[in-house]
Write an enzyme that holds these catalytic residues in place. Sequence first.
Site, PDB file in Angstrom:
ATOM      1  N   ARG A   1       0.892  -1.153  -0.086  1.00 49.94           N
ATOM      2  CA  ARG A   1      -0.215  -0.103  -0.059  1.00 49.94           C
ATOM      3  C   ARG A   1       0.918   1.176   0.004  1.00 49.94           C
ATOM      4  O   ARG A   1       0.606   2.287  -0.772  1.00 49.94           O
ATOM      5  CB  ARG A   1      -0.815   0.038   1.361  1.00 49.94           C
TER       6      ARG A   1
ATOM      7  N   LYS B   1     -13.279  14.200   3.555  1.00 49.38           N
ATOM      8  CA  LYS B   1     -14.388  13.666   2.699  1.00 49.38           C
ATOM      9  C   LYS B   1     -15.335  12.450   3.436  1.00 49.38           C
ATOM     10  O   LYS B   1     -14.860  11.887   4.611  1.00 49.38           O
ATOM     11  CB  LYS B   1     -13.733  12.722   1.618  1.00 49.38           C
TER      12      LYS B   1
ATOM     13  N   LYS C   1     -19.182  17.089  -4.092  1.00 48.33           N
ATOM     14  CA  LYS C   1     -18.636  15.763  -4.632  1.00 48.33           C
ATOM     15  C   LYS C   1     -19.916  14.829  -5.349  1.00 48.33           C
ATOM     16  O   LYS C   1     -20.164  13.805  -4.374  1.00 48.33           O
ATOM     17  CB  LYS C   1     -17.505  14.962  -4.133  1.00 48.33           C
TER      18      LYS C   1
ATOM     19  N   GLU D   1     -20.183  14.359  -0.221  1.00 49.87           N
ATOM     20  CA  GLU D   1     -20.127  13.651  -1.144  1.00 49.87           C
ATOM     21  C   GLU D   1     -21.648  12.553  -1.139  1.00 49.87           C
ATOM     22  O   GLU D   1     -21.495  11.594  -0.656  1.00 49.87           O
ATOM     23  CB  GLU D   1     -19.149  12.414  -1.497  1.00 49.87           C
TER      24      GLU D   1
HETATM   25  P1  13P Z   1     -14.680   6.551  -7.674  1.00 52.71           P
HETATM   26  O1  13P Z   1     -14.215   7.851  -8.604  1.00 52.71           O
HETATM   27  O2  13P Z   1     -13.991   5.399  -8.094  1.00 52.71           O
HETATM   28  O3  13P Z   1     -15.978   6.731  -7.571  1.00 52.71           O
HETATM   29  O4  13P Z   1     -14.104   6.883  -6.139  1.00 52.71           O
HETATM   30  C1  13P Z   1     -14.264   8.331  -5.860  1.00 52.71           C
HETATM   31  C2  13P Z   1     -14.279   8.307  -4.186  1.00 52.71           C
HETATM   32  O5  13P Z   1     -13.701   9.128  -3.858  1.00 52.71           O
HETATM   33  C3  13P Z   1     -15.691   7.855  -3.775  1.00 52.71           C
HETATM   34  O6  13P Z   1     -15.983   8.170  -2.331  1.00 52.71           O
END
Ligand code: 13P
Length: 338
Positions: free
Chosen positions: A46, A137, A220, A178
Amino acid sequence: MNLKTLHETALAMVAPGKGILAADESTGTIKKRFDQIGIENTWAHRRAYRDMLFTTPDFEKYTSGVILFEETLFDKGLDDTPFPKLLAARGVIPGIKVDQGAKPLAGGVAEETVTEGLDGLRERLEKYRAAGARFAKWRAVITIGEDSPTDYAIHVNAHALARYAALCQEADIVPIVEPEVLMDGDNDIETCEDVTDVVLAAVFGELYAQRVVLEGIILKPNMVVSGAGCSDQACIEEVAERTLRVLRRHVPAAVPGIAFLSGGQSDELATAHLDAMNKAGPLPWGLTFSYGRALQAAALKAWSGKNVDAGKAAHQHRAKMNSLAALGKWDQSLERAA
Ligand code: 13P
């Protein structure tokens, strides 16, 4: 709360031609990615993988910030520089995923979830800021099914997103809000637009009720697309038109920027959609990418645990293509040329 700091950070996250790399896969999610290339999910792998991504030449020209998983925020690169310091030295803003995952929603239908992680968040945010994180996030997941989403699932997820956002702002950390309407159903694009419409209305209602300052957030969202299992796939122009329509209806101009998730779209389609929307500007907010899979898939495959230079080249190309799309200056011939 320092509104000036929040606003400046949010603006920097969506600076023209720049977007966000989502490299915040949890230990469980990165295992799924490593399984695809036959790499064991160890800490060393990782660390090496993320080091490859973050030392890609020129990536700071295309990348405003990186979302990290907690392990990476407190980890060091291969040259022993702490990852947040390594990023900041290149002018890339370190961010942190703070939610603790989408869990089955008691009393919800089918596969509905609610995102957890509010308990103790205020204390965690303090630790994350001290480690260098300037944004965060939180991902809420909304499913489209026979009987879903329910108003109940939309409400609890919007409420949690706003509680998280308010706590972040208190700590001078810009919240990426998001709400992801999943694209893996067999629904048509109209259904996706209707659901995204209701979800964004609920989210902005809760942000207002919980006194979140819109100048200091980044949204987002998903794009409005046909479900992956739908036989009738909408074209690029239709995706752009419907996505912009729903965003214009719900996202106040006070919000500095919108950074899309890729959600399972192919690399090139995610770029083409973003480009089409920016070509349709001017828009009231910055419109860019915050992709995980669509930025990393090619790099992951090229790297495959050993080919560091090939991984960096693939990452650099994808980041550059998305940077052009964020300016509305991408063209498919650029992919073929590469
Ligand atoms: P994806 O672009 O693979 O959907 O991932 C973005 C992300 O941060 C999801 O929380």
